[in-house]
Design a protein around this motif. Structure first.
Motif, short mmCIF file in Angstrom:
data_model
loop_
_atom_site.label_atom_id
_atom_site.label_comp_id
_atom_site.label_asym_id
_atom_site.label_seq_id
_atom_site.Cartn_x
_atom_site.Cartn_y
_atom_site.Cartn_z
N ASN A 1 4.23 -1.96 2.82
CA ASN A 1 4.17 -2.16 1.38
C ASN A 1 5.03 -3.37 0.99
N TYR B 1 7.30 4.60 -1.70
CA TYR B 1 7.28 4.78 -0.25
C TYR B 1 6.35 5.93 0.10
N LEU B 2 5.30 5.64 0.85
CA LEU B 2 4.25 6.63 1.09
C LEU B 2 4.75 7.88 1.81
N SER C 1 6.98 10.61 -1.25
CA SER C 1 6.32 10.24 -2.50
C SER C 1 5.71 11.46 -3.18
N GLU D 1 0.45 11.03 -6.20
CA GLU D 1 0.85 9.72 -6.73
C GLU D 1 -0.31 9.02 -7.43
N PHE E 1 -2.38 5.61 -5.84
CA PHE E 1 -1.57 5.53 -4.62
C PHE E 1 -1.87 4.28 -3.80
N SER F 1 0.41 1.72 -5.23
CA SER F 1 1.80 2.13 -5.07
C SER F 1 2.28 1.99 -3.63
N PHE F 2 1.43 2.36 -2.67
CA PHE F 2 1.86 2.40 -1.28
C PHE F 2 1.61 1.11 -0.51
N TRP F 3 0.63 0.31 -0.98
CA TRP F 3 0.27 -0.87 -0.20
C TRP F 3 0.05 -2.14 -1.02
N ASN G 1 -3.49 11.16 0.71
CA ASN G 1 -3.00 9.85 0.26
C ASN G 1 -3.01 8.79 1.35
#
Length: 646
Positions: free
Chosen positions: A522, A572-573, A576, A580, A583, A586-588, A612
Motif C-alpha cells: 500500500n 493496513y489490510l 483493519s 472496510e 477496501f 484503502s489497502f492498495w 477483503n
C-alpha cells in the motif's frame, strides 16, 4: 524442470499407513531460485504421477489433475460447493483416496474447544479446563491447532469455552473447514489445489490463524495448514539479483519467535513483526508486514529476495525479480490467500543492531487531571516526524475503559540509538511534560542486540475474543507538517477514546532512506508516520441488537472521522475493519487495478478467496452476523450482476 528420477506407486486397496504418497522427487536445482529447495519442496506432483494413477484405475483420480492449458475456462457455478451438494466432497471414497495420495496427512476437523462439549464424543473435563484457562493468554495453543483462529467473532463462536460464552452448550464446526491438510510437501498442496479447483470447493489457507479478518477459515472448506513448514537455512553470502550478502531461507510456517531466535544465533538481525506467534513468511509478509525496525529498513516484504509458490493451476514456481516478476510484485503486499500458496521465502539478513527502549504509563486520577493527560499526549504527538527520521518506533495504547484515561507506552523502541542519543532527540517532549506538571517516570533500557530488546519488550499476544471489532488508519506525514491538520488528527483520535473505544497505535515510517523495491505494498505506508488501530468493545450480556449498534459505530462514526483527516491515505489490510469501505483503495491505492488484473490472469478459476482480498468484491457470503458482518459460517457465492438501471 529437471527430469523425473523417482515416482511413487499408489495401490488402491491399501491404507494410508502402507501407501507411498503421490509425488515425484526432483533435484534441488529444479527451481529457478538460487537457494536450494527444502526437502518437502522436492516432493512434487507431476503429470507422470497422475498418469500412474490413471493406469492403476484409482477411483476419482481425475479429480486431482492439472488444468488443460488448451481447454477454455469453464463457466463457474453460482456458489462454491458445500458439503451435501455433491457425493464427491467430502464423500467417503474421495476423502479416502485423497488421504492415500496425501500420505495420511488429512485431518477431519475437531474444534479446539470440543473437549468441553459432548458433540464430538471427546468430552474431557481436565482438557477443557486447560483450554479454558489458556484460551485468551496462550496464543500458542491456537497457532498449533489445525483450524483455530483469532477472529472467532466472524467464525461464529460455534465452539468456544465458557470464558468466551458461558451459555454455550454445544460445539459445531461453524466456519471451521471440513477437512485440513497438514502440509509437509509441495505435492500435498498441489493435490489439494487441484481437488478444490476441479470440484469448485472453497479452499482456505491457515498458517497460524493470527488474523483479525477471518481470512483463514470458511464453512464447508478444504484447508491447507502450512504451520509445520518450519525449515530454516542461513546463507552467509547469498546472491540474488543485485543483492549480495547474508540471507535466510525460511519455510512458510516459521513464526516470528523462531525467526528471531535463528537470526540471533547467526549474529544478524531480520525485519519481522512485534507479535511472537505471527507467521513471518506467511500472511505477515504477504500483507506487507510492519516491524519495530520499519523506520530504518522498511516493510517486512521489502526484505524478500524470492519465494517458492504453488499457483492456482497447481504449478510449483519461483517468484523473484527475474522469475515470474509479476507474481513476485503481487505477493509482496498484495495479501495472503490470493495468488498462491507460498512454501518458503528467501529474505535479507541485516547487521546486528543495538536498541534503547523506554516504557511508561500515564493515568488520570488524583495526581493527573484529564486536561494534563491530553496535553501530555499532544506534546508527544508533536514530533512524530523527528522520531521516525531517527529510526524510532513506538507501540502505545490509549483507553478509558476503566473510568480513568490510560496511556501505556510499551515500548518506545529506538534501534541503533543509545539512551543518551534517545534523550537528546526527545528532549522537547520531556521539557513539555515538566511544564505541564506530569512526571512519566520513564524506564530506560539499553540492549546490545535487537533480539533481547524485542524479547523483553513485547509480551505474548492475547487471542480469541468475540467481544471486540477493530479498524485502522494510516495517518500521513503531511498531517504533521501543518499544525492545523495535526490538531484535527489528534482530535479525531481523541474522539474515539472519549467515545469508549480502545486505540492501539504505532509511530512508524516505513520509508527507509535507502529506498525500497517496487511492490504491491500500500503506497499509503510510505507516507505514514502513524498507524492507528481503533477497537469497539462490548460485554457478554449485551443483546445482539445493541451489539449491532455498537459495532456500527466503528465503521460509520469513528472510521469516517479518521478518513476525513487523512482523505488520501489508506489502512493496513492485516489490521483493519472487517467491512472496510472501499477496501480496494484503502489497502492498495492506485496499485489495485494492476493487482485485480493479475488476479484474473493468475487465478481465472477463483481458487483463492479471502475476506477483503484482491478480487473478493466478486463474491459474497450468503449470510451476515450482527446485521452487516459477512458470516464465514455460510455459503460463498458469486455476486450476481446488478440489472441495468438499478
Amino acid at each position: 524442470m529437471a527430469s523425473l528420477y523417482q515416482t511413487s506407486t499408489i495401490v488402491p486397496s491399501a491404507d494410508a499407513s502402507t501407501v507411498a504418497p503421490a509425488f515425484a522427487i526432483f533435484n534441488a536445482s529444479s527451481s529457478n531460485a538460487t537457494a536450494n529447495l527444502f526437502l518437502g519442496e522436492t516432493r512434487q506432483l507431476t503429470h507422470h504421477v497422475l498418469a500412474n494413477l490413471t493406469n492403476l484405475s484409482l477411483t476419482n483420480s481425475g479429480l486431482f489433475t492439472f488444468p488443460d492449458p488448451n481447454a477454455p475456462i469453464r463457466t463457474p457455478e453460482d456458489c462454491k460447493n458445500f458439503p451435501g451438494d455433491s457425493v464427491m466432497f467430502p464423500g467417503t471414497i474421495t476423502t479416502t483416496v485423497f488421504n492415500l495420495l496425501l500420505g495420511g496427512s488429512l485431518i477431519h476437523t475437531t474444534p479446539l474447544a470440543s473437549p468441553c462439549f459432548p458433540d464430538y464424543k471427546n468430552q474431557d473435563s481436565a482438557k477443557c479446563a486447560e483450554i479454558t484457562s489458556n484460551w485468551f493468554n496462550d496464543s500458542y495453543i491456537h497457532t498449533d491447532d489445525p483450524t483455530s483462529i483469532n477472529a472467532i467473532l466472524f467464525q461464529g463462536t460455534t465452539c468456544v469455552p465458557s470464558v468466551v460464552n458461558p451459555f454455550a452448550t454445544h460445539c459445531t464446526l461453524g466456519s471451521y473447514p471440513t477437512l485440513s491438510v497438514n502440509v509437509s510437501t509441495v505435492a500435498q498442496i498441489q493435490l489439494a489445489i487441484n481437488l478444490a479447483r476441479n470440484l469448485n470447493i472453497r479452499l482456505v489457507i491457515k498458517n497460524t490463524g493470527h488474523d483479525f479478518g477471518a481470512k483463514s477459515t470458511g464453512a464447508g472448506s478444504l484447508s491447507l495448514w502450512t504451520h509445520n513448514l518450519k525449515d530454516i537455512h542461513f546463507y552467509g553470502d547469498y546472491e540474488e539479483g543485485s543483492y549480495k550478502g547474508p540471507a535466510f531461507k525460511m519455510g512458510a510456517g516459521v513464526q516470528v519467535f523462531e525467526a528471531y531466535k535463528a537470526a540471533r544465533e547467526a549474529n544478524v538481525t531480520i525485519v519481522g513483526g512485534e507479535a511472537r506467534t505471527v507467521g513471518l513468511t506467511g500472511g505477515y509478509i504477504l500483507g506487507g508486514g510492519h516491524s519495530p525496525l520499519s523506520s530504518i529498513y522498511g516493510m517486512g516484504s521489502d526484505q524478500v529476495l524470492s519465494m517458492e509458490v504453488v499457483t492456482a493451476d497447481g504449478k510449483f514456481v519461483t517468484a523473484s525479480e527475474t522469475s515470474n516478476p509479476d507474481l513476485f510484485w503481487a505477493l509482496r503486499g498484495g495479501g495472503g490467500s490470493t495468488f498462491g500458496v507460498v512454501t518458503s521465502m528467501v529474505i535479507k539478513a541485516l547487521p546486528k543492531i543495538p536498541v534503547t527502549t523506554v516504557t511508561f504509563t500515564l493515568s488520570t486520577g488524583t495526581e493527573v487531571l484529564v486536561d494534563q493527560f491530553w496535553q501530555t499526549l499532544r506534546a508527544y504527538f508533536q514530533d512524530f516526524i523527528r522520531y521516525t527520521d531517527a529510526g524510532m518506533y513506538s507501540y502505545f495504547s490509549l483507553n478509558a475503559l476503566t473510568g480513568n484515561y490510560v496511556w501505556t507506552m510499551q515500548p518506545w523502541f529506538a534501534p541503533n540509538l543509545t539512551a543518551a542519543q534517545f534523550k537528546e532527540i526527545t528532549a522537547p517532549f520531556w521539557n513539555a511534560t515538566r511544564i505541564i506538571g506530569v512526571d512519566l517516570k520513564p524506564v530506560y533500557k539499553e540492549y546490545d542486540d535487537f533480539y533481547q530488546a524485542w524479547d523483553e519488550s513485547f509480551p505474548l499476544e492475547s487471542w480469541g475474543t468475540n467481544l471486540q471489532r477493530p479498524g485502522s488508519r494510516l495517518f500521513p506525514k503531511e498531517n504533521w507538517e501543518d499544525q492545523n491538520k495535526l490538531s484535527e488528527t489528534f482530535e479525531a483520535i481523541r474522539y474515539v477514546v472519549d467515545s469508549g473505544g480502545y486505540v492501539l497505535a504505532f509511530n512508524i515510517a516505513p520509508n527507509p532512506k535507502g529506498g525500497y523495491p517496487d511492490s504491491a505494498v500500500n503506497p499509503a505506508w510510505r507516507n505514514a508516520v502513524l498507524h492507528a488501530v481503533d477497537a469497539v468493545t462490548w460485554t457478554q450480556d449485551m443483546y445482539p441488537e445493541l451489539i449491532e449498534i455498537w459495532s456500527s459505530v466503528l465503521t460509520f462514526d469513528w472510521g469516517p472521522r479518521w478518513r476525513s483527516v487523512s482523505p488520501n491515505s489508506g489502512a493496513y489490510l492485516s489490521e483493519s475493519d472487517y467491512i472496510e469501505p472501499d477496501f480496494q483503495q484503502s489497502f492498495w491505492g492506485d496499485k489495485y487495478d494492476r493487482l485485480y488484473e493479475l488476479k484474473k490472469k493468475l487465478d481465472p478459476w477463483n481458487v483463492f478467496y479471502a475476506q477483503n482480498a484482491v478480487g473478493s468484491e466478486d463474491f459474497q457470503m450468503s449470510d451476515n452476523v450482527f446485521g452487516m458482518l459477512p458470516s464465514q459460517n455460510s455459503r460463498l457465492c458469486r455476486k450476481k450482476p446488478t440489472p441495468v438501471g438499478k
